[in-house]
Design an enzyme around this catalytic site. Structure first.
Site, PDB file in Angstrom:
ATOM      1  N   SER A  66     -22.793   7.701 -19.953  1.00  0.00           N
ATOM      2  CA  SER A  66     -23.837   6.752 -19.596  1.00  0.00           C
ATOM      3  C   SER A  66     -24.348   7.064 -18.201  1.00  0.00           C
ATOM      4  O   SER A  66     -23.644   7.686 -17.390  1.00  0.00           O
ATOM      5  CB  SER A  66     -23.281   5.318 -19.613  1.00  0.00           C
ATOM      6  OG  SER A  66     -24.226   4.391 -19.107  1.00  0.00           O
TER       7      SER A  66
ATOM      8  N   TYR B 159     -16.963  -1.203 -16.416  1.00  0.00           N
ATOM      9  CA  TYR B 159     -17.718  -0.327 -17.307  1.00  0.00           C
ATOM     10  C   TYR B 159     -18.053   0.982 -16.596  1.00  0.00           C
ATOM     11  O   TYR B 159     -17.883   2.069 -17.171  1.00  0.00           O
ATOM     12  CB  TYR B 159     -18.999  -1.020 -17.773  1.00  0.00           C
ATOM     13  CG  TYR B 159     -19.834  -0.187 -18.723  1.00  0.00           C
ATOM     14  CD1 TYR B 159     -19.349   0.170 -19.980  1.00  0.00           C
ATOM     15  CD2 TYR B 159     -21.098   0.257 -18.364  1.00  0.00           C
ATOM     16  CE1 TYR B 159     -20.104   0.939 -20.854  1.00  0.00           C
ATOM     17  CE2 TYR B 159     -21.868   1.024 -19.232  1.00  0.00           C
ATOM     18  CZ  TYR B 159     -21.365   1.364 -20.472  1.00  0.00           C
ATOM     19  OH  TYR B 159     -22.117   2.132 -21.324  1.00  0.00           O
TER      20      TYR B 159
END
Length: 246
Positions: free
Chosen positions: A139, A152
């Site tokens: 990501s 995250y």
């Protein structure tokens, strides 16, 4: 290049980037095995391809035996494993002060251990073959930090580190590695954020002009990474929507 007859296993294959990649790979002539936790969604992906060259198996990537069984499904039906795409992931959000320890643990189990379980299942087979590509969905959050996303971010930074470690350890054994790092993508990943305020912020950003990617945009990047000669290893692709600032 051509994906014809390449054998590709994709986790998180029931929706979003995984499903889009599976469909494009089948269209390109590959033999594909997808795994995820929701059988009904896996069945929909298989049915949508209208092909005999795609199989599915219910798979929880936090369970090493289930990941191994998914790999074995490909080996037993198609004879080898050319690509493993570790794509499963979730994105709970929230400030550290909220101490969502159960949510943190679940995210680490899926985002980090899921990748490691895939590597553990696929790497010995690929080394025996003398070739193979192991991929992971990372990501933009694995490249930049922002408030409300520390855990995250940490999980995605960890994926980058693991994949680079794998590259360094195995590049002389014919093993290729690659990470796909998307920015904002219109998938059901937002449903896993667990924070209404942050989810609303993401959704407003997605609605802005050029504010988000379609799953198929990221899938094309994944297919490009898969579709390279043996001597070419594209280790990382970072793909953002044009309108994304971070």
């Amino acid at each position: 290049m051509s994906l014809t007859n390449k054998v590709i296993v994709i986790t998180g294959g029931s929706s979003g980037i995984g499903a889009a990649t599976a469909k494009l790979a089948v269209e390109a002539g590959a033999k594909v095995v997808i795994g995820a936790r929701k059988e009904a969604d896996l069945q929909k992906v298989v049915a949508a391809t209208q092909s005999e060259n795609i199989l599915y198996q219910v798979t929880d990537v936090t369970q090493p035996d289930q990941v191994k069984a998914l790999i074995n499904l490909a080996i037993n039906n198609f004879g080898r494993l050319d690509v493993l795409y570790n794509n499963a992931g979730i994105m709970p959000q929230g400030n550290l002060i909220e101490a969502k320890t159960a949510s943190w643990q679940k995210m680490l189990n899926i985002n980090v251990m899921g990748v490691l379980n895939g590597i553990a299942a696929a790497l010995p087979l690929m080394k025996e073959q003398g070739h193979g590509l192991i991929m992971a969905t990372d990501s933009v959050a694995g490249h930049v930090l922002y408030p409300g996303s520390a855990v995250y971010n940490g999980s995605k930074f960890a994926v980058r580190a693991i994949m680079e470690g794998l590259r360094q350890e195995e590049h002389n054994n014919g093993i290729k590695t690659g990470t796909i790092s998307p920015g904002a993508v219109r998938t059901n990943l937002l449903s896993t954020t667990e924070d209404d305020q942050i989810r609303d912020l993401y959704e407003r950003s997605n609605q802005a002009p050029n504010g988000s990617l379609a799953a198929e945009d990221v899938a094309r990047a994944a297919i490009f990474m898969m579709d390279q000669p043996e001597g070419v290893d594209i280790n990382e692709i970072l793909v953002r929507p044009t309108g994304q600032g971070i």
